[in-house]
Each structure stands twice: as structure tokens, then as C-alpha cells.
Write a protein that holds these residues in place. Structure first.
Motif, mmCIF file in Angstrom:
data_model
loop_
_atom_site.group_PDB
_atom_site.id
_atom_site.type_symbol
_atom_site.label_atom_id
_atom_site.label_comp_id
_atom_site.label_asym_id
_atom_site.label_seq_id
_atom_site.Cartn_x
_atom_site.Cartn_y
_atom_site.Cartn_z
ATOM 1 N N LEU A 273 0.832 -1.202 0.000
ATOM 2 C CA LEU A 273 0.000 0.000 0.000
ATOM 3 C C LEU A 273 0.868 1.253 0.000
ATOM 4 O O LEU A 273 0.615 2.205 -0.751
ATOM 5 C CB LEU A 273 -0.934 -0.007 1.207
ATOM 6 C CG LEU A 273 -1.923 1.162 1.308
ATOM 7 C CD1 LEU A 273 -2.815 1.224 0.078
ATOM 8 C CD2 LEU A 273 -2.759 1.040 2.578
ATOM 9 N N LEU B 219 2.489 1.585 -3.474
ATOM 10 C CA LEU B 219 1.534 2.029 -4.479
ATOM 11 C C LEU B 219 1.219 3.509 -4.324
ATOM 12 O O LEU B 219 1.203 4.262 -5.309
ATOM 13 C CB LEU B 219 0.256 1.199 -4.389
ATOM 14 C CG LEU B 219 -0.861 1.559 -5.386
ATOM 15 C CD1 LEU B 219 -0.358 1.480 -6.819
ATOM 16 C CD2 LEU B 219 -2.064 0.626 -5.179
ATOM 17 N N GLN B 220 0.966 3.937 -3.090
ATOM 18 C CA GLN B 220 0.655 5.351 -2.852
ATOM 19 C C GLN B 220 1.829 6.250 -3.225
ATOM 20 O O GLN B 220 1.650 7.336 -3.787
ATOM 21 C CB GLN B 220 0.256 5.545 -1.393
ATOM 22 C CG GLN B 220 -1.084 4.897 -1.033
ATOM 23 C CD GLN B 220 -1.408 4.986 0.441
ATOM 24 O OE1 GLN B 220 -0.526 5.187 1.279
ATOM 25 N NE2 GLN B 220 -2.682 4.821 0.789
ATOM 26 N N ILE C 73 -6.134 6.478 -11.320
ATOM 27 C CA ILE C 73 -7.024 5.497 -10.711
ATOM 28 C C ILE C 73 -7.943 4.884 -11.761
ATOM 29 O O ILE C 73 -8.202 3.673 -11.776
ATOM 30 C CB ILE C 73 -7.855 6.145 -9.577
ATOM 31 C CG1 ILE C 73 -6.928 6.651 -8.452
ATOM 32 C CG2 ILE C 73 -8.871 5.155 -9.030
ATOM 33 C CD1 ILE C 73 -6.091 5.561 -7.800
ATOM 34 N N LEU D 134 -6.070 2.336 -13.814
ATOM 35 C CA LEU D 134 -5.863 1.103 -13.066
ATOM 36 C C LEU D 134 -7.142 0.269 -13.017
ATOM 37 O O LEU D 134 -7.103 -0.957 -13.164
ATOM 38 C CB LEU D 134 -5.390 1.424 -11.643
ATOM 39 C CG LEU D 134 -3.975 2.004 -11.508
ATOM 40 C CD1 LEU D 134 -3.685 2.386 -10.053
ATOM 41 C CD2 LEU D 134 -2.927 1.014 -12.006
ATOM 42 N N LYS D 135 -8.278 0.919 -12.830
ATOM 43 C CA LYS D 135 -9.544 0.197 -12.755
ATOM 44 C C LYS D 135 -9.884 -0.492 -14.068
ATOM 45 O O LYS D 135 -10.527 -1.546 -14.083
ATOM 46 C CB LYS D 135 -10.688 1.157 -12.379
ATOM 47 C CG LYS D 135 -10.646 1.635 -10.942
ATOM 48 C CD LYS D 135 -11.811 2.576 -10.662
ATOM 49 C CE LYS D 135 -11.815 3.035 -9.208
ATOM 50 N NZ LYS D 135 -12.948 3.935 -8.922
ATOM 51 N N SER E 131 -11.356 1.367 -3.257
ATOM 52 C CA SER E 131 -10.190 1.943 -2.604
ATOM 53 C C SER E 131 -8.998 1.031 -2.851
ATOM 54 O O SER E 131 -9.150 -0.187 -2.976
ATOM 55 C CB SER E 131 -10.442 2.087 -1.095
ATOM 56 O OG SER E 131 -9.244 2.381 -0.403
ATOM 57 N N THR E 132 -7.802 1.605 -2.913
ATOM 58 C CA THR E 132 -6.602 0.783 -3.097
ATOM 59 C C THR E 132 -6.417 -0.180 -1.923
ATOM 60 O O THR E 132 -5.774 -1.215 -2.068
ATOM 61 C CB THR E 132 -5.358 1.674 -3.236
ATOM 62 O OG1 THR E 132 -5.296 2.591 -2.121
ATOM 63 C CG2 THR E 132 -5.392 2.463 -4.533
ATOM 64 N N LYS E 133 -6.999 0.139 -0.776
ATOM 65 C CA LYS E 133 -6.894 -0.735 0.390
ATOM 66 C C LYS E 133 -7.661 -2.041 0.193
ATOM 67 O O LYS E 133 -7.462 -2.997 0.941
ATOM 68 C CB LYS E 133 -7.416 -0.022 1.639
ATOM 69 C CG LYS E 133 -6.586 1.190 2.060
ATOM 70 C CD LYS E 133 -7.162 1.854 3.293
ATOM 71 C CE LYS E 133 -6.351 3.069 3.713
ATOM 72 N NZ LYS E 133 -6.909 3.731 4.908
ATOM 73 N N LEU F 159 -7.577 -3.815 -2.634
ATOM 74 C CA LEU F 159 -6.902 -4.671 -3.601
ATOM 75 C C LEU F 159 -6.335 -5.919 -2.938
ATOM 76 O O LEU F 159 -5.947 -5.896 -1.771
ATOM 77 C CB LEU F 159 -5.763 -3.909 -4.283
ATOM 78 C CG LEU F 159 -6.155 -2.739 -5.192
ATOM 79 C CD1 LEU F 159 -4.923 -1.979 -5.624
ATOM 80 C CD2 LEU F 159 -6.927 -3.250 -6.403
ATOM 81 N N ALA G 246 -2.546 -5.777 -6.273
ATOM 82 C CA ALA G 246 -1.701 -4.671 -5.820
ATOM 83 C C ALA G 246 -0.353 -4.723 -6.512
ATOM 84 O O ALA G 246 0.203 -3.686 -6.914
ATOM 85 C CB ALA G 246 -1.527 -4.728 -4.306
ATOM 86 N N ALA H 143 -0.776 -3.424 -9.940
ATOM 87 C CA ALA H 143 -0.976 -1.978 -9.927
ATOM 88 C C ALA H 143 0.349 -1.239 -9.735
ATOM 89 O O ALA H 143 0.619 -0.233 -10.392
ATOM 90 C CB ALA H 143 -1.967 -1.597 -8.822
#
Length: 232
Positions: free
Chosen positions: A169, A172-173, A190, A193-194, A204-206, A208, A213, A216
Motif C-alpha cells: 500500500l 503504491l501510494q 485510478i 488502473l480500474k 479503494s486501493t486498500k 486490492l 496490488a 498496480a
């Protein structure tokens, strides 16, 4: 796919159309991913004379289904015959007029190109949505580069349903923030990526999984390199 009882005349006209239409010229530049693409207006301007000369016309009908934008494309012939595409659904990045309009334009452009088997080249704009490089799929420069890098890892474990790790996470951020500094809006990142079929939609990326992840992170780092960044 829905169609009229007979499409004999339509099929003949479409075959003649495809024999005449040439590759669609790319008339616009993507400032974020440094590629060119053919706009919807360009495609329509180039194909309409050929469609008309063979008694063909196109109708594209957008509608909303919850938080999705759905589009159907109908190809009609002067004989009354017709073919209707399956619905193409997209989720706008935001629920505002600009994002909805972008999603509709993107859907119209790609549905029209696919329905008429048009040659628009491999690069797309990616401003509303895009696909990572896959066999026989469109991609932008960064997405293509990312896919080539990740092919060797395709057979690795996808992580199942296990959620993204704290380390992933943070990575990625950090990568998204670096790409933002290079001029790519976060909303666009975003959205891209989707639309990657290896990642899919997420709130939310959380949310994934470990496998998604990883994809991504690879994707964003590839875009950074494509823009001249130095992501590690």
C-alpha cells in the motif's frame, strides 16, 4: 447481439464499406502519456461518407444503470435491416458531468471502432479509461511497457483474496504520488488502473488483493518510466 430477421443487404453493404475505409488518422495528443489517438470526431468525419454511400448509418444510445454508463451501438441499413451491439458499460471516475461525458465519449469511440472493425492503431488516449497491453487489445505506451515487464510474472500466485499488505500500500501510494508530480492527474491514474483487466474495479486501493496490488504497482512504475521518471 440483436439483429433484424435478415441482414443480407446490410452485410453486403458493410463488406463494401470495410473494403473502402482506410486507417483512421490520429489527430490528438495525450499530454500525460505522450501518445497520439484518433478522436471520436475524427472517426466520424472519416467513416460517415463511406457509410452513407452504402446506405449505412450509426446510432449510439447512452443510458445510466446505477453508477454505470451503458452504451448500445446500432448499425442500420436503408433496407430496414439492423444490428445492435451488446451493451458496453463503464464507470465514470466521478459522478459529475465532466466525468460522465468523458466516459460516454470514450465508450462511443471504442464501440464505434470495434463495431465497424476500424483500424485506429494501437495507442489510445486513456483520459477516461484504457486497457493494459493484452493480445489483440489496444494500449498506450506506458501500459504496453508494463505488460511486457509483467508477463514473466503472470504465472505467479495472484494472492487469492488476501488483502494488500501495508508495504504494498505504501509503495503504491508513493508511486501514484510520483506520477502525479510528473503531470498525470490522480483521477486519471485510478481510472486507468480500474480499467486494467488484471486489476479490475475497486472502491479503494486498500481493497486490492496482494496479486492485484502487485500488478498496480508495476503498472504505475511503468508509466513513471514512460514519462522519464526514476521510480525504483
Amino acid at each position: 447481439m440483436n439483429k433484424s430477421e435478415s441482414i443480407k443487404e446490410l452485410a453486403s453493404a458493410l463488406a463494401k464499406f470495410n473494403g473502402e475505409v482506410s486507417r483512421i488518422a490520429k489527430d490528438a495528443n495525450n499530454p500525460f502519456f505522450k501518445n497520439k489517438y484518433a478522436t471520436l470526431d475524427q472517426i466520424i468525419d472519416e467513416v460517415r461518407p463511406n457509410l452513407t454511400s452504402h446506405g449505412l448509418s450509426i446510432i449510439q444510445i447512452p443510458c445510466g444503470e446505477g453508477d454505470l454508463i451503458t452504451l448500445k451501438t446500432v448499425l442500420m441499413h436503408e433496407s430496414g435491416e439492423w444490428i445492435e451491439s451488446e451493451p458496453l458499460s463503464m464507470k465514470p471516475v466521478k459522478n459529475d458531468p465532466q466525468s460522465i461525458g468523458s466516459a460516454i465519449t470514450y465508450a462511443r469511440r471504442y464501440s464505434l471502432s470495434a463495431f465497424l472493425s476500424l483500424n485506429t492503431g494501437e495507442d489510445d488516449d486513456g483520459n477516461a479509461a484504457t486497457h493494459a497491453k493484452q493480445p489483440n487489445r489496444s494500449s498506450n505506451q506506458g501500459v504496453n511497457h508494463s505488460s511486457n515487464q509483467s508477463k514473466s510474472q503472470t504465472s505467479n500466485a495472484s494472492g487469492g483474496s488476501q488483502k494488500i499488505s501495508d508495504q504494498q500500500l505504501k509503495a503504491l501510494q508513493a508511486s501514484i504520488s510520483e506520477l502525479e508530480k510528473l503531470g498525470a492527474p490522480r483521477d486519471q491514474i485510478i481510472s486507468l488502473l480500474k480499467q486494467n483487466p488484471d486489476i479490475g474495479d475497486f472502491e479503494s486501493t486498500k481493497e486490492l488483493t496482494i496479486g492485484k496490488a502487485s500488478k498496480a504497482i508495476e503498472q504505475v512504475k511503468a508509466w513513471i518510466k514512460a514519462r522519464g521518471g526514476t521510480s525504483q
